[in-house]
Design a protein around this motif. Structure first.
Motif, PDB file in Angstrom:
ATOM      1  N   GLY A 384     111.723  12.322  92.111  1.00  0.00           N
ATOM      2  CA  GLY A 384     111.352  11.382  93.158  1.00  0.00           C
ATOM      3  C   GLY A 384     110.753  12.050  94.373  1.00  0.00           C
ATOM      4  N   GLN A 395     115.161   6.317  97.929  1.00  0.00           N
ATOM      5  CA  GLN A 395     116.423   5.586  98.060  1.00  0.00           C
ATOM      6  C   GLN A 395     117.217   5.657  96.760  1.00  0.00           C
ATOM      7  N   GLU A 408     120.162   3.766  90.492  1.00  0.00           N
ATOM      8  CA  GLU A 408     118.706   3.654  90.599  1.00  0.00           C
ATOM      9  C   GLU A 408     118.196   4.618  91.652  1.00  0.00           C
ATOM     10  N   TYR A 410     114.770   5.173  93.710  1.00  0.00           N
ATOM     11  CA  TYR A 410     113.474   4.564  94.036  1.00  0.00           C
ATOM     12  C   TYR A 410     112.708   5.482  94.971  1.00  0.00           C
ATOM     13  N   ASN A 411     111.421   5.650  94.689  1.00  0.00           N
ATOM     14  CA  ASN A 411     110.552   6.343  95.645  1.00  0.00           C
ATOM     15  C   ASN A 411     109.301   5.509  95.886  1.00  0.00           C
ATOM     16  N   SER A 412     108.940   5.400  97.122  1.00  0.00           N
ATOM     17  CA  SER A 412     107.690   4.713  97.452  1.00  0.00           C
ATOM     18  C   SER A 412     106.524   5.594  97.035  1.00  0.00           C
ATOM     19  N   GLN A 415     102.206   3.621  91.677  1.00  0.00           N
ATOM     20  CA  GLN A 415     102.842   3.165  90.454  1.00  0.00           C
ATOM     21  C   GLN A 415     102.418   4.035  89.271  1.00  0.00           C
ATOM     22  N   ASN A 464     108.101  -0.090  87.392  1.00  0.00           N
ATOM     23  CA  ASN A 464     107.323  -0.090  88.633  1.00  0.00           C
ATOM     24  C   ASN A 464     107.787  -1.204  89.562  1.00  0.00           C
ATOM     25  N   ARG A 465     107.696  -0.927  90.852  1.00  0.00           N
ATOM     26  CA  ARG A 465     107.825  -1.959  91.857  1.00  0.00           C
ATOM     27  C   ARG A 465     106.502  -2.080  92.595  1.00  0.00           C
ATOM     28  N   VAL A 470     110.916   3.050  90.157  1.00  0.00           N
ATOM     29  CA  VAL A 470     112.371   3.147  90.080  1.00  0.00           C
ATOM     30  C   VAL A 470     112.770   3.741  88.731  1.00  0.00           C
ATOM     31  N   TRP A 472     116.229   4.698  86.511  1.00  0.00           N
ATOM     32  CA  TRP A 472     117.612   4.220  86.490  1.00  0.00           C
ATOM     33  C   TRP A 472     118.358   4.736  85.270  1.00  0.00           C
TER      34      TRP A 472
END
Length: 482
Positions: A384, A395, A408, A410-412, A415, A464-465, A470, A472
């Motif tokens: 990440g 996060q 989980e 998550y990294n901004s 994608q 993807n977000r 993310v 997990w």
């Protein structure tokens, strides 16, 4: 085979002889009564409908009803009074107001049963006409207190009534046919078919076709033989299927090994090439000054470290996939481990700034190898960090639902293309924008994560977000086995 056929034919001849004799006997004795019985329900229904219609209407209207019904079904309708005079008749020549006399055989029948008729009894039977061999099927019943209804249908002698006889014979013939088919089928199944079926099954077994089974219910020697053939077929099929499955697995394993070796060779080529190139440069004195020589040496050391990590990861993967790798399973608080890993990374220098946040419950009791799960967390957080956007967010969240803990990371940032998502946990997966490898990774980090999580009977994945990615994984909570 000839003896079996003769027995079968003899049984069929005896059966058909008995059935035909029974049919002739039944036809001779019961056909007349059968026909009368068959038509009784129709006559009774006709009487009940007329009785209902007769209430509250005039004789004129009732006469019209009788004539209309006569036209529809051919029955002859008569309404007679207590003196046995015909009051109404469906005959076309009858005129209202006429007083016709009832036929002698009908009048005698009514006089004979006058008391029962008056009491409301319905009579239905075949009446022989005066001085004739012909019969009328007749229903006689009370219409009202002083009137009676007669419904009649002419009936020729039963022997001449071809239609009824054919109907009756057809029914008997169908019965004979059904019984004959059942007996023939039974005899075939009992004597001939099981042997032929077993012969066909053994022929297919000889050709390695194990799809057929003996389904007979016989408990004699033939049935025992059939069940033995089934057991042999099932055992052979199971053994050959296992061999095919094992062979397929071996082929897949060989292909995986070939791809793995090709990938390893490719991964080794770059660092080895760089080490050799910069070593030759130093050996030939191509460094312009001391600083450039130190730069060459630094690159050699970096690539050596990269090779060392790559070799360590390969050995670990081979060890964990060998089946002899043992996890030190125990119950522990994953929340504490997560916080320790995050604290470690928060104190490490980074080339880009980002916000690192953690959201976990105060306690997450899981069952697993704490050291290996810390390795999973480090691999995913490192991945990440490498891909978080500058000034972005990394996060880590964890929560428990039922008997599973889900983590989980998550990294901004960008994608991952959808076509790459299913393959990211494959060793040395190489694709543009792939998250499983880059210049500082070995290409085995996510594959190691997948292997460790599978050993813990958990799952892992990626999605993807809108503003990032993310990764997990899930773990079972602590239980009595830990």
């Amino acid at each position: 085979m000839k003896s079996i056929t003769m027995k079968w034919m003899l049984a069929m001849v005896v059966l058909l002889t008995l059935l035909i004799g029974s049919m002739i006997l039944v036809n001779s004795i019961f056909l007349e009564d059968y026909y009368i019985f068959k038509t009784k329900a129709t006559f009774v229904k006709e009487y009940e409908e007329l009785l209902e219609e007769y209430r509250g209407i005039s004789d004129r209207k009732f006469l019209d009803i009788l004539r209309r019904r006569n036209s529809d079904n051919g029955y002859k309708y008569l309404v007679v009074n207590e003196k046995y005079d015909i009051v109404l008749s469906s005959a076309p020549e009858f005129k209202e107001g006429n007083r016709l006399h009832l036929s002698k055989f009908q009048k005698e029948f009514m006089k004979k049963n006058e008391k029962e008729l008056t009491d409301g009894k319905v009579f239905y039977q075949a009446l022989k006409r005066d001085d004739s061999k012909q019969y009328d099927i007749t229903l006689v019943a009370q219409l009202r207190k002083d009137h009676f209804l007669l419904i009649a249908q002419p009936l020729q002698q039963v022997s001449e009534n071809v239609a009824i006889a054919n109907d009756f014979i057809l029914m008997i013939g169908i019965g004979i046919l059904i019984i004959g088919v059942i007996i023939a089928n039974y005899m075939s199944r009992r004597i001939v078919r099981p042997i032929l079926e077993i012969t066909e099954i053994t022929s297919k077994i000889a050709n390695l076709d194990f799809s057929e089974r003996y389904h007979g219910t016989l408990k004699d020697e033939v049935g025992i033989l059939g069940k033995s053939i089934n057991r042999i077929s099932e055992k052979l099929h199971s053994t050959i299927s296992d061999l095919k499955h094992t062979n397929t697995d071996l082929q897949k394993e060989l292909q995986l090994q070939k791809r793995f070796l090709a990938s390893v060779s490719h991964e080794f080529k770059t660092p080895v090439g760089l080490i050799r190139g910069y070593t030759e440069s130093l050996h030939l004195g191509m460094a312009k000054d001391k600083e450039e020589a130190q730069e060459f040496t630094s690159i050699i050391l970096q690539e050596t470290d990269h090779l060392n990590r790559l070799i360590s990861d390969i050995i670990f993967l081979m060890h964990i996939d060998s089946g002899i790798f043992q996890m030190n399973m125990k119950g522990f608080d994953l929340a504490i481990s997560i916080q320790g890993v995050v604290n470690k990374f928060s104190q490490m220098p980074s080339e880009k700034s980002f916000e690192l946040s953690v959201e976990t419950p105060s306690k997450l009791q899981v069952c697993g190898d704490e050291g290996r799960l810390i390795q999973v967390l480090e691999n995913l957080i490192s991945n990440g960090i490498r891909h978080v956007s500058p000034g972005g967010i990394l996060q880590l969240t964890a929560n428990q639902k039922n008997n599973l803990v889900k983590v989980e990371i998550y990294n901004s940032g960008k994608q991952i293309p959808k076509e790459h998502l299913p393959h990211l946990f494959n060793a040395f997966y190489s694709a543009q924008d792939s998250r499983s490898r880059n210049n500082s990774g070995t290409g085995l980090g996510l594959s190691i994560v997948n292997s460790i999580i599978q050993k813990h009977r958990g799952e892992c994945g990626v999605f993807n977000r809108a503003d990032g990615v993310v990764f997990w994984f899930t773990l079972p909570t602590s239980n009595d086995k830990c």
